[in-house]
Design an enzyme around this catalytic site. Structure first.
Site, PDB file in Angstrom:
ATOM      1  N   GLU A  43       0.830  -1.206   0.000  1.00 38.99           N
ATOM      2  CA  GLU A  43       0.000   0.000   0.000  1.00 38.99           C
ATOM      3  C   GLU A  43       0.868   1.262   0.000  1.00 38.99           C
ATOM      4  O   GLU A  43       1.807   1.391   0.774  1.00 38.99           O
ATOM      5  CB  GLU A  43      -0.914  -0.006   1.228  1.00 38.99           C
ATOM      6  CG  GLU A  43      -1.882   1.172   1.270  1.00 38.99           C
ATOM      7  CD  GLU A  43      -2.740   1.176   2.535  1.00 38.99           C
ATOM      8  OE1 GLU A  43      -3.792   1.825   2.520  1.00 38.99           O
ATOM      9  OE2 GLU A  43      -2.349   0.530   3.527  1.00 38.99           O
ATOM     10  N   LYS A 116     -10.159   2.185  -2.265  1.00 40.08           N
ATOM     11  CA  LYS A 116     -10.347   1.653  -0.919  1.00 40.08           C
ATOM     12  C   LYS A 116     -11.697   2.083  -0.347  1.00 40.08           C
ATOM     13  O   LYS A 116     -12.033   3.264  -0.314  1.00 40.08           O
ATOM     14  CB  LYS A 116      -9.211   2.146  -0.026  1.00 40.08           C
ATOM     15  CG  LYS A 116      -9.151   1.548   1.360  1.00 40.08           C
ATOM     16  CD  LYS A 116      -7.862   2.026   2.039  1.00 40.08           C
ATOM     17  CE  LYS A 116      -7.682   1.433   3.419  1.00 40.08           C
ATOM     18  NZ  LYS A 116      -6.395   1.865   4.022  1.00 40.08           N
ATOM     19  N   CYS A 153      -5.718  -2.873   2.650  1.00 38.79           N
ATOM     20  CA  CYS A 153      -5.428  -2.706   4.072  1.00 38.79           C
ATOM     21  C   CYS A 153      -6.667  -2.800   4.954  1.00 38.79           C
ATOM     22  O   CYS A 153      -7.128  -3.899   5.225  1.00 38.79           O
ATOM     23  CB  CYS A 153      -4.674  -1.401   4.297  1.00 38.79           C
ATOM     24  SG  CYS A 153      -3.770  -1.351   5.879  1.00 38.79           S
TER      25      CYS A 153
END
Length: 291
Positions: A43, A116, A153
């Site tokens: 990331e 995300k 994540c």
């Protein structure tokens, strides 16, 4: 069913964006030379993890997607014949930013992006200051070597995200990640946190019958206050860890996985068959109050 060779690039970063990009490119070439067909980067690999502070100057790190970084990575993808999964800080327009992963096919074609969906706001992880939650939904990418989904994540703690992506046809779930330990923590807390992180992702592999690949950064950042714990790993579709990187060092690892395992595990452990989709409507609520 085919096998595919997965390349993990676990690395440390500096404050120099171009230096980080070139370092990643070198490691992509290393993975490709070892036979990798799909290479996943961590990331926000072009910078330090800047979300430890709320600083408007950090917005200057963002760029459009597709843009300068994806153009360079497309050249490498075509040159090396590898698929690249690249997590970047996206500037969508003035004042609108996302934590986004771009996917580039083995011929250099930009296939698209995933933004995300779950954005944390914790001490040293002030992502809500920087990132607008994803608004293009969950995605799968049909590449030369496999069809996979990418989640990022904080997404990895949510079984709903993994389930939806798997139901869309993902053969592999990739999780580019930036997570670490406060250096003030004791070892027992560190161990508990890492184990929880790995366990929740292995559970996604089991529940959905797919391989999971999680790639984390490594090294000290935030003036030594945060140690990113590395520990990148690959899980098979029944939660067995096939490979786990160290907590201390940069690594490039290439591992062959057998996508045919999905059919085997899903047949013998038919969780998808036995889902009671007629009963799941309450999951769309924030909380279920008894009254």
């Amino acid at each position: 069913m085919p096998t595919v060779k997965i390349g993990l690039v676990q690395m440390s970063c500096t404050a120099n964006k171009e230096e980080n990009l070139q370092k990643a490119i070198t490691k992509i070439r290393t993975a490709a030379a070892q036979g990798a067909q799909i290479v996943c980067l961590q990331e926000l690999f072009t910078s330090l993890y800047f979300c430890d502070v709320e600083d408007y100057e950090n917005f200057k790190l963002a760029e459009p997607i597709p843009g300068p970084a994806t153009e360079k990575l497309s050249l490498i993808a075509r040159e090396a014949g590898v698929v690249i999964i690249a997590s970047l800080f996206e500037k969508r327009t003035q004042g609108l930013y996302h934590n986004t992963t771009a996917v580039i096919d083995a011929d250099g074609t930009y296939l698209g992006k995933y933004r995300k969906m779950h954005i944390p706001d914790d001490p040293s992880y002030y992502e809500k200051f920087y990132f607008t939650p994803g608004d293009i939904g969950y995605k799968i990418f049909k590449t030369k070597f496999a069809t996979f989904g990418v989640l990022i994540c904080w997404d990895q703690w949510y079984p709903e995200a993994a389930r939806i992506t798997a139901l869309m046809g993902a053969e592999i779930l990739f999780y580019p990640t930036a997570i670490g330990w406060a250096t003030s923590q004791d070892e027992d807390t560190n161990t508990e946190q890492y184990n929880a992180w790995q366990t929740i992702q292995k559970s996604h592999a089991v529940a959905n019958g797919v391989h999971v690949v999680s790639v984390n950064r490594v090294g000290l950042e935030q003036d030594g206050a945060m140690k990113f714990w590395g520990g990148s790993f690959i899980s098979n579709p029944f939660g067995t860890v096939l490979y786990q990187a160290s907590h201390e060092t940069e690594e490039v690892k290439v591992m062959e996985i057998d996508l045919g395992k999905t059919d085997r595990y899903r047949t013998h452990w038919p969780f998808l068959r036995d889902r009671r989709i007629d009963s799941y409507q309450p999951i769309t609520k924030r909380f279920i109050d008894e009254d």
